[in-house]
Design an enzyme around this catalytic site. Structure first.
Site, short mmCIF file in Angstrom:
data_model
loop_
_atom_site.label_atom_id
_atom_site.label_comp_id
_atom_site.label_asym_id
_atom_site.label_seq_id
_atom_site.Cartn_x
_atom_site.Cartn_y
_atom_site.Cartn_z
N GLY A 139 0.75 -1.24 0.00
CA GLY A 139 0.00 0.00 0.00
C GLY A 139 0.78 1.29 0.00
O GLY A 139 0.20 2.36 -0.19
N GLU B 118 4.08 -6.90 1.44
CA GLU B 118 3.44 -7.15 0.13
C GLU B 118 3.41 -5.88 -0.72
O GLU B 118 2.35 -5.45 -1.17
CB GLU B 118 2.00 -7.63 0.33
CG GLU B 118 1.85 -8.92 1.12
CD GLU B 118 0.39 -9.26 1.41
OE1 GLU B 118 -0.49 -8.39 1.23
OE2 GLU B 118 0.14 -10.39 1.83
N PRO B 119 4.54 -5.25 -0.97
CA PRO B 119 4.50 -4.04 -1.78
C PRO B 119 4.27 -4.36 -3.25
O PRO B 119 4.78 -5.35 -3.77
CB PRO B 119 5.89 -3.43 -1.59
CG PRO B 119 6.78 -4.59 -1.27
CD PRO B 119 5.92 -5.61 -0.58
N ARG C 27 2.76 -1.41 -5.94
CA ARG C 27 2.97 -0.12 -6.59
C ARG C 27 4.35 0.50 -6.30
O ARG C 27 5.01 1.01 -7.20
CB ARG C 27 1.88 0.84 -6.11
CG ARG C 27 1.87 2.19 -6.81
CD ARG C 27 0.94 3.17 -6.05
NE ARG C 27 -0.34 2.59 -5.74
CZ ARG C 27 -1.42 2.65 -6.51
NH1 ARG C 27 -1.37 3.32 -7.64
NH2 ARG C 27 -2.55 2.09 -6.13
N ARG D 234 -6.15 4.00 -15.07
CA ARG D 234 -6.10 4.71 -13.78
C ARG D 234 -6.72 6.11 -13.80
O ARG D 234 -7.46 6.45 -12.87
CB ARG D 234 -4.66 4.76 -13.26
CG ARG D 234 -4.21 3.39 -12.69
CD ARG D 234 -2.86 3.45 -12.00
NE ARG D 234 -2.57 4.70 -11.35
CZ ARG D 234 -3.05 5.11 -10.18
NH1 ARG D 234 -3.84 4.32 -9.48
NH2 ARG D 234 -2.74 6.30 -9.71
N TYR E 259 -9.75 5.92 -11.26
CA TYR E 259 -9.46 6.45 -9.91
C TYR E 259 -9.27 7.96 -9.91
O TYR E 259 -8.73 8.50 -8.93
CB TYR E 259 -8.17 5.83 -9.36
CG TYR E 259 -8.11 4.32 -9.36
CD1 TYR E 259 -8.96 3.56 -8.57
CD2 TYR E 259 -7.17 3.65 -10.14
CE1 TYR E 259 -8.87 2.18 -8.55
CE2 TYR E 259 -7.07 2.27 -10.12
CZ TYR E 259 -7.94 1.54 -9.33
OH TYR E 259 -7.85 0.18 -9.31
N CYS F 172 -14.42 5.91 -27.42
CA CYS F 172 -15.71 6.61 -27.39
C CYS F 172 -16.26 6.71 -25.97
O CYS F 172 -17.29 6.11 -25.64
CB CYS F 172 -16.70 5.89 -28.28
SG CYS F 172 -16.03 5.61 -29.91
N GLU F 173 -15.56 7.41 -25.12
CA GLU F 173 -15.98 7.65 -23.74
C GLU F 173 -15.39 9.00 -23.33
O GLU F 173 -14.20 9.24 -23.58
CB GLU F 173 -15.37 6.60 -22.78
CG GLU F 173 -15.72 5.18 -23.06
CD GLU F 173 -16.99 4.71 -22.36
OE1 GLU F 173 -17.54 5.48 -21.53
OE2 GLU F 173 -17.43 3.60 -22.66
N TYR G 276 -0.38 -1.12 -12.03
CA TYR G 276 -1.80 -1.01 -12.35
C TYR G 276 -2.01 -0.32 -13.70
O TYR G 276 -2.94 0.44 -13.90
CB TYR G 276 -2.57 -0.32 -11.21
CG TYR G 276 -2.31 -1.02 -9.88
CD1 TYR G 276 -2.81 -2.30 -9.66
CD2 TYR G 276 -1.50 -0.44 -8.90
CE1 TYR G 276 -2.52 -2.97 -8.48
CE2 TYR G 276 -1.21 -1.12 -7.72
CZ TYR G 276 -1.73 -2.38 -7.52
OH TYR G 276 -1.44 -3.06 -6.36
#
Ligand code: PLP
Length: 422
Positions: free
Chosen positions: A239, A275-276, A278, A314, A318, A344-345, A373
């Site tokens: 995290g 548990e890294p 990112r 991302r 996010y 198309c968004e 990610y």
């Protein structure tokens, strides 16, 4: 250490210009820096050098076989959340005894595969899952090492979609129920209790949430030991955030994080599992695209590039900010752009009101902080092929995932014919 930036006015990954890579494999592409990843890993190793710690790379951040292999060669284990990821970790050479299996809902098939692979431990997220694990272990004549993932109910102070340690999140066992869950586990024939686990969220940029969560874990370890359980390892989860704004978003270093862990948990004499994800690979990757058109709207000038939200989700998923650079740092006139993709968004936007040197069709643009990610979350929406991945090492580069072609994509579908009438 800057692994991406300008050399003689041209944007480079280590010593390779992005133009050279683009000429060889086309755009868009992901590009990773070996030394960037290795330096990030070395920071963790140095930070936890004084303790017994196993660094299990959370491979969901970037699960290319070459990236897992690179970290595995340095001694990293793996944190996996599916059978597919477990298979990737094994295929990349990570030994089973360095693999921890997290994830909210492991199926019976996945659990059996993990038991046969002799993984280090399961991080269990519910009592029904615990029952499945015990039953599978009994079927195979094994004992499963388990830690419960405890939900400590702390606010990680991050984006709501990547906050995982609050009561309202689906993750883990409420800390108040842990005593009961451990007691049940201790009575199950296929279960061997070995530790405790938390993971409170991602892109965490403050130390306080960790500090609060670790305090809760320390209390719980004392309590569980008092109940007669063997707690020999503490999985701290991952995290730790990265700076997505070129220095404007300071984040704690692994050393500062280790200091908090040691001060809150060091006295317990447990092994640490980390548990890294990112923070090992995020800053060591970029996404390179090419300008297709410059479109002048009445209020906004759009820089339309050939990379899109399906390649890199991302920003739309996010609201993530990523710095965007141009290929040349020349003295050209600058211009304010909205940098968008062709999908198309309206959500297909990489950045609003970004000031860049004036761009023309064919120029390259670089989206930074895309190593985690990024490619793992890509889809083929709008029938766009997945983009290739390249690993740079000094003045060399290698394609570590090829660009598929359209026949690979369309050929997955099976033609349907109507049944004969009558
Ligand atoms: C996603 C995840 C991680 C990695 O998180 P980062 O923010 O990338 O460090 C670690 N552990 C678990 C259980 C996860 O789900």
């Amino acid at each position: 250490m800057a692994v991406f930036g300008y050399r003689k006015g041209k944007y480079c990954a280590e010593k390779v210009s992005v133009r050279r890579i683009a000429q060889s494999c086309g755009t868009p592409f992901y590009c990773y820096s070996r030394s960037g990843i290795e330096a990030a890993y070395a920071d963790y190793v140095a930070a936890f050098a004084a303790c017994d710690a196993l660094i299990c790379y959370a491979i969901k951040a970037n699960s290319n076989q070459s990236i897992i292999g690179l970290l595995g060669a340095l001694g990293a284990g793996a944190d996996v959340v599916s059978e597919g990821e477990l298979r990737r970790a094994i295929a990349a050479g990570i030994p089973g005894d360095k693999i921890v299996y997290s994830g909210v809902a492991k199926t019976a098939t996945e659990i059996e595969f993990a038991l046969r692979s002799n993984i280090r431990q399961f991080n269990v997220e519910s009592e029904p899952e615990l029952e499945q694990i015990s039953a599978a272990a009994v079927r195979l004549g094994k004992k499963a090492n388990v830690a419960f993932r405890i939900n400590p109910d702390v606010d990680a102070l991050t984006h709501e979609k990547i906050s995982t340690g609050k009561v309202e999140n689906k993750f883990g066992i409420p800390w108040q129920s842990a005593g009961k869950a451990y007691a049940r586990a201790a009575a199950m024939p296929g279960i061997n209790i070995c530790g405790i686990d938390i993971h409170i969220g991602s892109q965490i940029t403050h130390l306080e949430p960790y500090s609060l969560a670790f305090e809760r874990v320390a209390e719980m370890v004392e309590q569980l030991r008092g109940d007669g359980h063997t707690i020999s390892s503490i999985d701290l989860g991952g995290g730790l955030g990265i700076d997505y704004r070129n220095g404007a978003e300071p984040v704690p270093t692994p050393a500062q994080y280790a200091e908090v862990a040691m001060s809150k948990l060091g006295h317990l004499g447990c092994q640490f599992i980390l548990e890294p994800g990112r923070s090992l690979v995020g800053a060591a990757g970029i996404l390179v695209g090419r300008v297709i058109y410059v479109k002048r709207g009445s209020q906004t000038t759009f820089l339309i590039v050939d990379a899109a939200m399906n390649d890199f989700l991302r920003p739309s998923m996010y609201d993530a900010h990523h710095s965007i650079s141009s290929e040349s740092d020349g003295n050209e006139k600058s211009q304010v752009y909205d940098v968008v993709g062709p999908v198309c968004e309206t959500g297909d936007t990489f950045g609003h009101e970004r000031t860049l040197p004036q761009q023309s069709p064919g120029d390259l643009i670089i989206i930074e902080g895309a190593g985690a990610y990024g490619s793992v979350m890509a889809s083929t929406y709008n029938t766009r092929c997945l983009v290739p991945e390249v690993l740079v090492d000094g003045n060399e580069f290698k394609v570590i995932r090829e660009r598929p072609d359209y026949s690979d994509l369309i050929g997955l579908d099976v033609p349907w014919e109507p049944p004969d009438a009558g």
